[in-house]
Design a protein around this motif. Structure first.
Motif, PDB file in Angstrom:
ATOM      1  N   PRO A 118      33.207   4.606  88.049  1.00 55.36           N
ATOM      2  CA  PRO A 118      33.028   3.210  87.646  1.00 55.36           C
ATOM      3  C   PRO A 118      33.504   2.234  88.721  1.00 55.36           C
ATOM      4  CG  PRO A 118      33.999   4.497  85.875  1.00 55.36           C
ATOM      5  CD  PRO A 118      34.026   5.370  87.093  1.00 55.36           C
ATOM      6  N   VAL A 119      32.783   1.137  88.858  1.00 53.86           N
ATOM      7  CA  VAL A 119      33.132   0.085  89.810  1.00 53.86           C
ATOM      8  C   VAL A 119      33.741  -1.069  89.030  1.00 53.86           C
ATOM      9  CG1 VAL A 119      32.253  -1.518  91.545  1.00 53.86           C
ATOM     10  CG2 VAL A 119      31.244   0.763  91.311  1.00 53.86           C
ATOM     11  N   MET A 163      17.142 -10.989  76.760  1.00 51.40           N
ATOM     12  CA  MET A 163      16.746 -10.636  78.125  1.00 51.40           C
ATOM     13  C   MET A 163      16.765  -9.139  78.338  1.00 51.40           C
ATOM     14  SD  MET A 163      18.515 -13.185  80.896  1.00 51.40           S
ATOM     15  CE  MET A 163      20.169 -12.685  80.401  1.00 51.40           C
ATOM     16  N   GLY A 164      15.805  -8.652  79.105  1.00 49.25           N
ATOM     17  CA  GLY A 164      15.822  -7.268  79.554  1.00 49.25           C
ATOM     18  C   GLY A 164      16.523  -7.156  80.901  1.00 49.25           C
ATOM     19  N   GLY A 165      16.668  -5.927  81.389  1.00 49.83           N
ATOM     20  CA  GLY A 165      17.401  -5.693  82.622  1.00 49.83           C
ATOM     21  C   GLY A 165      16.751  -6.311  83.856  1.00 49.83           C
ATOM     22  N   LEU A 166      15.424  -6.232  83.969  1.00 44.29           N
ATOM     23  CA  LEU A 166      14.738  -6.799  85.124  1.00 44.29           C
ATOM     24  C   LEU A 166      14.925  -8.314  85.171  1.00 44.29           C
ATOM     25  CD1 LEU A 166      12.894  -6.093  87.543  1.00 44.29           C
ATOM     26  CD2 LEU A 166      10.939  -6.602  86.052  1.00 44.29           C
ATOM     27  N   ALA A 204      17.793   1.398  85.803  1.00 44.01           N
ATOM     28  CA  ALA A 204      18.041   0.173  85.052  1.00 44.01           C
ATOM     29  C   ALA A 204      19.514  -0.224  85.165  1.00 44.01           C
ATOM     30  CB  ALA A 204      17.665   0.368  83.585  1.00 44.01           C
ATOM     31  N   ILE A 205      19.780  -1.516  85.179  1.00 41.15           N
ATOM     32  CA  ILE A 205      21.149  -2.011  85.263  1.00 41.15           C
ATOM     33  C   ILE A 205      21.911  -1.643  84.000  1.00 41.15           C
ATOM     34  CG2 ILE A 205      20.536  -4.274  84.296  1.00 41.15           C
ATOM     35  CD1 ILE A 205      22.655  -5.505  86.155  1.00 41.15           C
ATOM     36  N   GLU A 206      23.208  -1.366  84.167  1.00 40.73           N
ATOM     37  CA  GLU A 206      24.098  -1.097  83.037  1.00 40.73           C
ATOM     38  C   GLU A 206      25.187  -2.161  82.994  1.00 40.73           C
ATOM     39  OE1 GLU A 206      25.603   2.869  82.924  1.00 40.73           O
ATOM     40  OE2 GLU A 206      23.635   3.803  83.189  1.00 40.73           O
ATOM     41  N   ASP A 232      26.065  -2.501  89.947  1.00 41.46           N
ATOM     42  CA  ASP A 232      26.575  -2.779  88.610  1.00 41.46           C
ATOM     43  C   ASP A 232      27.868  -1.990  88.459  1.00 41.46           C
ATOM     44  OD1 ASP A 232      25.760  -0.164  88.201  1.00 41.46           O
ATOM     45  OD2 ASP A 232      24.181  -0.648  86.774  1.00 41.46           O
ATOM     46  N   THR A 233      28.428  -1.931  87.275  1.00 41.15           N
ATOM     47  CA  THR A 233      29.718  -1.260  87.111  1.00 41.15           C
ATOM     48  C   THR A 233      29.610   0.254  87.194  1.00 41.15           C
ATOM     49  OG1 THR A 233      29.413  -1.464  84.708  1.00 41.15           O
ATOM     50  CG2 THR A 233      30.777  -3.124  85.800  1.00 41.15           C
TER      51      THR A 233
END
Length: 250
Positions: A118-119, A163-166, A204-206, A232-233
């Protein structure tokens, strides 16, 4: 309390609110791009496609703060890929166009899982000096800056409902050029719009946060480019590229 979206839909048009504005007249590029991304994501869901992992946005002219119409067209729908295009018009003029690629996952057993480290989202709250007396899109976003220069950002107010990830990535990544300008640039004298942005994502972004490591390349020719690594994290997410047009205001 749930934050209100920057733009709302009246059944035929998208209506931009006060936070949709950019630093100059018209909508922020992230808002125009976010509306196009959101429309394409909804079409992808209807068609049963995968995640939006690529998008190119061209900003043809300033989009007025007025009712906006968005149309989407299917370019190709394959077994694992969907390619869409979209147009944004306002006051009878074509203001922005975009294309996006949606890809469906297919598990491959011969590729080993990678450990996820994890970041952490860090840094102090980051603010831009006042560039307009009116409310604008920066106030719809929260930003933090690490000593390394990485900027973490997320939405206080979504561009659109659900909102979606994109949409989240594109609307935030568009900030990269403005936030990474060289220190010697006097933003009161130099305009540096990016007429285009392209993002490529590996997945996809988390989570809510998008981390951006940007590097500007500006030339005496009045042209430049901003390249950004996106995080992302979970870790590395993808990259964004923005051509930049530099002009001195007389």
């Amino acid at each position: 309390m749930k934050a209100s979206p920057v733009c709302t839909y009246d059944g035929a048009n998208w209506i931009p609110g006060p936070l949709a504005k950019g630093p100059f007249p018209g909508l922020h590029g992230g808002v125009s791009g976010g509306l196009l991304a959101a429309a394409m994501e909804r079409q992808a869901v209807d068609l049963g496609a995968g995640a939006g992992l690529q998008m190119s946005l061209s900003l043809l002219r300033p989009t007025p703060v007025a009712p906006v119409q968005v149309s989407v067209r299917t370019l190709r729908h394959g077994r694992r890929s969907l390619q869409l295009s979209a147009e944004l018009t306002a006051e009878g003029k074509l203001c922005a166009v975009a294309s996006a690629l949606f890809l469906t996952e297919e598990r491959l057993s011969f590729i080993p899982d990678r450990d996820v480290i994890p970041v952490a989202v860090g840094g102090a709250p980051f603010h831009i000096g006042r560039v307009t007396d009116a409310p604008w899109f920066f106030e719809a976003c929260e930003m933090r800056r690490e000593e390394s220069g990485r900027i973490w950002m997320r939405h206080r107010n979504p561009v659109v409902e659900d909102m979606g990830g994109l949409t989240r990535v594109l609307s935030l990544a568009d900030w990269a050029t403005g936030l990474s300008r060289p220190e010697w640039v006097d933003r009161n004298r130099v305009m540096f719009p990016n007429p285009e942005i392209t993002i490529h994502l590996q997945r996809a972004i988390e989570g809510e946060w998008l981390g951006v490591d940007s590097e500007p390349h500006w030339n005496p020719s009045g042209l430049g480019i901003t390249t950004s690594d996106l995080y992302d994290t979970r870790g590395f997410l993808g990259r964004a590229t923005q051509p930049v047009v530099l002009a001195v205001m007389e």
